[in-house]
Write a protein that holds these residues in place. Structure first.
Motif, PDB file in Angstrom:
ATOM      1  N   GLY A 122      -2.281  -2.513  -8.659  1.00  0.00           N
ATOM      2  CA  GLY A 122      -2.231  -3.719  -9.564  1.00  0.00           C
ATOM      3  C   GLY A 122      -1.103  -3.683 -10.654  1.00  0.00           C
ATOM      4  O   GLY A 122      -0.193  -4.402 -10.638  1.00  0.00           O
ATOM      5  N   SER A 123      -0.748  -2.395 -11.027  1.00  0.00           N
ATOM      6  CA  SER A 123       0.400  -2.232 -11.941  1.00  0.00           C
ATOM      7  C   SER A 123       1.563  -2.254 -11.144  1.00  0.00           C
ATOM      8  O   SER A 123       2.659  -3.095 -11.735  1.00  0.00           O
ATOM      9  CB  SER A 123       0.181  -0.899 -12.699  1.00  0.00           C
ATOM     10  OG  SER A 123       1.336  -0.587 -13.432  1.00  0.00           O
ATOM     11  N   GLY A 124       1.631  -1.637 -10.132  1.00  0.00           N
ATOM     12  CA  GLY A 124       2.952  -1.848  -8.988  1.00  0.00           C
ATOM     13  C   GLY A 124       3.309  -3.192  -8.726  1.00  0.00           C
ATOM     14  O   GLY A 124       4.429  -3.805  -8.861  1.00  0.00           O
ATOM     15  N   PHE A 184       3.498   6.621  -6.245  1.00  0.00           N
ATOM     16  CA  PHE A 184       3.720   5.719  -4.887  1.00  0.00           C
ATOM     17  C   PHE A 184       2.620   4.910  -4.437  1.00  0.00           C
ATOM     18  O   PHE A 184       2.917   4.247  -3.686  1.00  0.00           O
ATOM     19  CB  PHE A 184       4.188   6.734  -3.849  1.00  0.00           C
ATOM     20  CG  PHE A 184       5.539   7.528  -4.021  1.00  0.00           C
ATOM     21  CD1 PHE A 184       6.619   6.633  -4.319  1.00  0.00           C
ATOM     22  CD2 PHE A 184       5.586   8.769  -4.364  1.00  0.00           C
ATOM     23  CE1 PHE A 184       7.910   7.212  -4.483  1.00  0.00           C
ATOM     24  CE2 PHE A 184       6.687   9.516  -4.482  1.00  0.00           C
ATOM     25  CZ  PHE A 184       7.979   8.778  -4.597  1.00  0.00           C
ATOM     26  N   VAL A 185       1.332   5.151  -5.092  1.00  0.00           N
ATOM     27  CA  VAL A 185       0.367   4.066  -4.736  1.00  0.00           C
ATOM     28  C   VAL A 185       0.963   2.703  -5.166  1.00  0.00           C
ATOM     29  O   VAL A 185       0.795   1.583  -4.381  1.00  0.00           O
ATOM     30  CB  VAL A 185      -0.984   4.597  -5.418  1.00  0.00           C
ATOM     31  CG1 VAL A 185      -1.958   3.346  -4.921  1.00  0.00           C
ATOM     32  CG2 VAL A 185      -1.638   5.801  -4.657  1.00  0.00           C
ATOM     33  N   GLY A 186       1.415   2.647  -6.359  1.00  0.00           N
ATOM     34  CA  GLY A 186       1.959   1.295  -6.738  1.00  0.00           C
ATOM     35  C   GLY A 186       3.074   0.886  -6.078  1.00  0.00           C
ATOM     36  O   GLY A 186       3.433  -0.412  -6.390  1.00  0.00           O
ATOM     37  N   VAL A 187       3.760   1.409  -5.089  1.00  0.00           N
ATOM     38  CA  VAL A 187       4.919   0.943  -4.327  1.00  0.00           C
ATOM     39  C   VAL A 187       4.259   0.776  -3.007  1.00  0.00           C
ATOM     40  O   VAL A 187       4.470  -0.482  -2.424  1.00  0.00           O
ATOM     41  CB  VAL A 187       5.946   2.200  -4.192  1.00  0.00           C
ATOM     42  CG1 VAL A 187       6.815   1.906  -3.042  1.00  0.00           C
ATOM     43  CG2 VAL A 187       6.647   2.534  -5.464  1.00  0.00           C
ATOM     44  N   THR A 199      -0.432  11.512  -1.538  1.00  0.00           N
ATOM     45  CA  THR A 199       0.374  10.118  -1.934  1.00  0.00           C
ATOM     46  C   THR A 199       1.810  10.368  -2.120  1.00  0.00           C
ATOM     47  O   THR A 199       2.704   9.407  -1.530  1.00  0.00           O
ATOM     48  CB  THR A 199      -0.121   9.519  -3.049  1.00  0.00           C
ATOM     49  OG1 THR A 199       0.176  10.062  -4.157  1.00  0.00           O
ATOM     50  CG2 THR A 199      -1.911   9.274  -2.811  1.00  0.00           C
ATOM     51  N   ALA A 200       2.335  11.287  -2.553  1.00  0.00           N
ATOM     52  CA  ALA A 200       3.803  11.474  -2.621  1.00  0.00           C
ATOM     53  C   ALA A 200       4.323  11.939  -1.316  1.00  0.00           C
ATOM     54  O   ALA A 200       5.512  11.320  -0.962  1.00  0.00           O
ATOM     55  CB  ALA A 200       4.147  12.718  -3.436  1.00  0.00           C
ATOM     56  N   VAL A 201       3.756  12.516  -0.345  1.00  0.00           N
ATOM     57  CA  VAL A 201       4.118  13.024   0.812  1.00  0.00           C
ATOM     58  C   VAL A 201       4.229  11.589   1.724  1.00  0.00           C
ATOM     59  O   VAL A 201       5.224  11.311   2.636  1.00  0.00           O
ATOM     60  CB  VAL A 201       3.584  14.007   1.574  1.00  0.00           C
ATOM     61  CG1 VAL A 201       3.651  14.287   3.141  1.00  0.00           C
ATOM     62  CG2 VAL A 201       3.410  15.477   1.006  1.00  0.00           C
ATOM     63  N   VAL A 202       3.327  10.605   1.715  1.00  0.00           N
ATOM     64  CA  VAL A 202       3.204   9.327   2.237  1.00  0.00           C
ATOM     65  C   VAL A 202       4.347   8.464   1.764  1.00  0.00           C
ATOM     66  O   VAL A 202       4.792   7.617   2.513  1.00  0.00           O
ATOM     67  CB  VAL A 202       1.585   8.934   2.626  1.00  0.00           C
ATOM     68  CG1 VAL A 202       1.595   7.520   3.114  1.00  0.00           C
ATOM     69  CG2 VAL A 202       0.848   9.867   3.381  1.00  0.00           C
ATOM     70  N   GLY A 203       4.192   8.283   0.425  1.00  0.00           N
ATOM     71  CA  GLY A 203       4.797   7.340  -0.473  1.00  0.00           C
ATOM     72  C   GLY A 203       6.320   7.627  -0.445  1.00  0.00           C
ATOM     73  O   GLY A 203       7.139   6.489  -0.516  1.00  0.00           O
TER      74      GLY A 203
END
Length: 716
Positions: free
Chosen positions: A95-97, A279-282, A336-340
């Motif tokens: 939501g923040s992203g 990167f979840v927010g992206v 999440t960093a590796v995926v995002g």
């Protein structure tokens, strides 16, 4: 009078399209249902995973009331709180992203790229370092203040139009994030006991189970979502542009401020329960938009459901990756960093940034004679070396130094001199590496640590320590070199775009009239967008940080030792370590001799070619030389950043842009900077030491912020 419907009126399309509105509702509902279906599947996997031996069938019997008390205790005491924490953090970050992207109209905007995560994380680290035990809402309030302060700083650095002009707001976010994370790392090193566990939590983890805090933060997220209902129409209007939104009756300024505050609140909530997950927010909002959903009435809930599912899935993968009790758990934020990060890099490749050459331009005019500058620089270096020989936790007199100069055996002075010599040569190599990268990329904030080269070298070095701890001494610098050069190649392939002549070019004629073909190197013909290089470098650095965290856990390295090395340290270095800097120093000398060719990069493509310069090969060679120098220095002193930013800019401001003068003066200033940082780091808190990389970062990060602000006042 019929109210306007922003989602059905498109500029230049005439009357509202009822079919488009109905189609948008159908697509939005379908996307939300898909998100809920995927989320449900991930929840089942997540709840059924654990080390207690309880299976999904046992939990199913729990629902029917036929399970024993042990199963209920495990579910209510461990798995349910962890599940709720993942849902709250993932939904809040998504939501923040989504809100940040609505305000900036930039798909790369997110809590981590706008400094919000770093601000909230620093606030939590400071409280832990001071030993203050705060409740959930008090911690969230503190994290919110830190995140809001970071966001305000980013907006201030970006300038008035920085939100919508090119990638300036993202560059400002990168500067603020690096500054705040450097301070946070400093607190982690200083207060090792009271901040124990926060290093891996700083990568983002939902393993710290606190059911009460998760419930409280979940309630806070629900309240924020209820308030966001009143912003839905205003956010849809923002997507049309500021002028169009005002013409349709929207209050653009109030909407942006309110959306930013809500975005910071959501990000602070996530940081409070799970740390700064990247990167979840992206990824979550971009995924929803790629499915064709743009109205925020559907975009926000779908993105939040996707975000919760993504974080839970990352936690499932993380717990499957490392299950040993001795190594602990891999933080979900690493996954999440590796995926995002690849998604972030892909988006950076697709976005047009406009006139990127002005993103952080600086004035480079010759003001002082190079001889005078060199003399002052040498004087500063000699003074720093003399101070370094004398200062420390053990007193050394000037008489001892005099005896050492006359050739007498003074072991303490010998050790200090070896350490200072390594610091000076490494600093010079890092400074020249910065000059090389900036010359090719045409972006004055493109520095090896910022664009991921130093991070790649860290991956190689840490991997060698884990995979071959008993290997010969040359394995570490060679691994760091391979990692740094590999990161540079990845950066070129990801950030560069090919010229129109393609990978193959005609080279003469065959007998049948068809042109012959000459195969070119894969990196030949690549042109680089200055802003895109930095943004892609941020993604490369994120992947490198995640890989280093995985390696550190696998190798069971002491956290403080890993932190000290990754922060850059000259501890224990001596004259023997200078042999690993011979190649980087030789490359720096070669670049000093190629000053005239480096000057030609500033004149575009046509003039250098007319003068006989093979532009593509020269650019590639210079960038690889920069990678060799940065990686070689990192193999000896760790990840020392910002030297390649501060030293070249200082030299350029004093002696001008000519590389024949710039390279040696920048090398001299780089040596002074790292030697001075070493002296400060081992004297301020003697006998404890502050890693030299953190000392440099405390100077370099504010300098980068000032640079962005200065260019914003002049050009925006």
């Amino acid at each position: 009078m019929t109210p306007s419907r922003p989602s059905t009126t498109v500029a230049g399309s005439g009357a509202p399209d009822r079919t488009r509105q109905d189609g948008g509702v159908t697509r939005g509902l379908a996307t939300l249902l898909i998100a809920l279906g995927l989320f449900t599947g991930v929840v089942v996997l997540h709840v059924g995973q654990g080390s207690s031996g309880i299976t999904g069938a046992d939990l199913l019997r729990l629902l029917t009331g036929s399970a024993d008390e042990h199963v209920a205790d495990i579910f209510l005491g461990a798995r349910l709180p962890r599940l709720l924490t993942g849902i709250v953090a993932g939904a809040a970050l998504a939501g923040s992203g989504a809100l940040a992207q609505a305000v900036t109209r930039n798909p790369l905007a997110a809590p981590e790229t706008l400094g919000v995560n770093a601000g909230g994380y620093l606030a939590v680290v400071i409280v832990a370092a001071l030993g203050v035990n705060m409740g959930a809402f008090a911690s969230t309030g503190l994290a919110t203040m830190g995140g809001l302060a970071a966001a305000v700083a980013v907006w201030g650095l970006a300038g008035r139009r920085g939100v919508v002009v090119g990638g300036r707001v993202l560059l400002a976010g990168a500067a603020v994030t690096m500054a705040l994370m450097s301070v946070a790392t400093l607190f982690l090193v200083w207060f090792e006991r009271s901040t124990q566990g926060l290093y891996f939590w700083g990568n983002g983890s939902i393993a710290a189970i606190d059911f009460t805090r998760a419930m409280q933060m979940g309630l806070a997220v629900l309240v924020i979502c209820g308030l966001l209902v009143f912003l839905i129409r205003a956010l849809d209007l923002l997507a049309l542009g500021d002028e169009a939104a005002r013409a349709l009756g929207g209050n653009v300024t109030s909407t942006k401020i309110a959306a930013l505050i809500f975005a910071v609140l959501l990000a602070a909530t996530a940081v409070t329960v799970a740390g700064p997950i990247a990167f979840v927010g992206v990824v979550a909002p971009v995924t929803v938009r790629m499915l064709g959903v743009h109205r925020h009435a559907w975009l926000l809930p779908s993105a939040m459901v996707f975000g919760a599912g993504l974080l839970l899935a990352a936690d499932v993968v993380a717990r499957s990756f490392l299950r040993s009790a001795s190594t602990g758990e891999l933080p979900a934020g690493v996954i999440t960093a590796v995926v995002g990060a690849p998604v972030f890099i892909m988006l950076a490749r697709r976005i047009r940034f406009g006139n990127v050459d002005d993103q952080a331009a600086v004035t480079a005019q010759r003001r002082i004679r190079p001889g005078v500058v060199a003399a002052v620089g040498l004087g500063l270096l000699v003074a720093a070396l003399a101070t370094g020989l004398k200062a420390g936790d053990v007193n050394v007199t000037w008489a001892d130094i005099g005896d050492w100069i006359r050739g007498m055996d003074v072991s303490l002075v010998d050790r200090r001199f070896g350490r200072l010599a390594v610091a000076a040569v490494a600093g010079a190599c890092l400074a020249v590496a910065g000059v090389a990268v900036q010359a090719v990329v045409h972006n004055p904030i493109a520095e090896p640590s910022i664009i991921g080269v130093t991070g790649g070298a860290s991956v190689g070095a840490v991997a060698s320590l884990m995979l071959a701890p008993q290997a010969p001494a040359w394995v570490l610098p060679m691994s760091a070199l391979v990692g740094g050069v590999g990161a540079m190649i990845v950066l070129l392939l990801a950030a560069g775009t090919r010229t129109g002549d393609g990978r193959r070019r005609g080279d003469g004629q065959r007998g049948n009239g068809r042109p012959t073909r000459r195969w070119e190197a894969p990196l030949a013909g690549i042109t680089l967008d200055p802003t895109r290089v930095v943004l892609v470098g941020i993604g490369v650095s994120a992947v490198s940080t995640a890989v280093v965290a995985v390696i550190a856990m696998q190798a069971q390295l002491a956290v403080n030792r890993a932190l000290t090395w990754l922060a850059g340290s000259t501890y224990g270095r001596g004259l023997d370590d200078l042999r690993w800097l011979i190649v980087p120093a030789a490359v720096a000398a070669v670049l000093a001799l190629l000053g005239r060719s480096l000057d030609l990069f500033a004149y575009g493509d046509d003039l250098p070619r007319a003068l006989g310069l093979n532009l593509h090969q020269m650019r590639l060679a210079v960038l690889l030389c920069g990678a060799i120098m940065a990686a070689g220095a990192a193999s000896v002193v760790g990840t020392v950043g910002f030297v390649g930013l501060v030293a070249p800019h200082t030299a350029r401001a004093l002696v001008g842009p000519s590389h024949r003068r710039l390279v040696p003066v920048a090398a001299l200033f780089g040596a002074v900077l790292v030697v001075a940082a070493d002296v400060v780091g081992r004297t301020v808190m003697a006998p404890r030491e502050i890693p030299v990389g953190l000392v440099v970062a405390l100077v370099g990060a504010p300098y980068l912020a000032w640079l962005l602000r200065r260019s914003g006042r002049r050009r925006v």
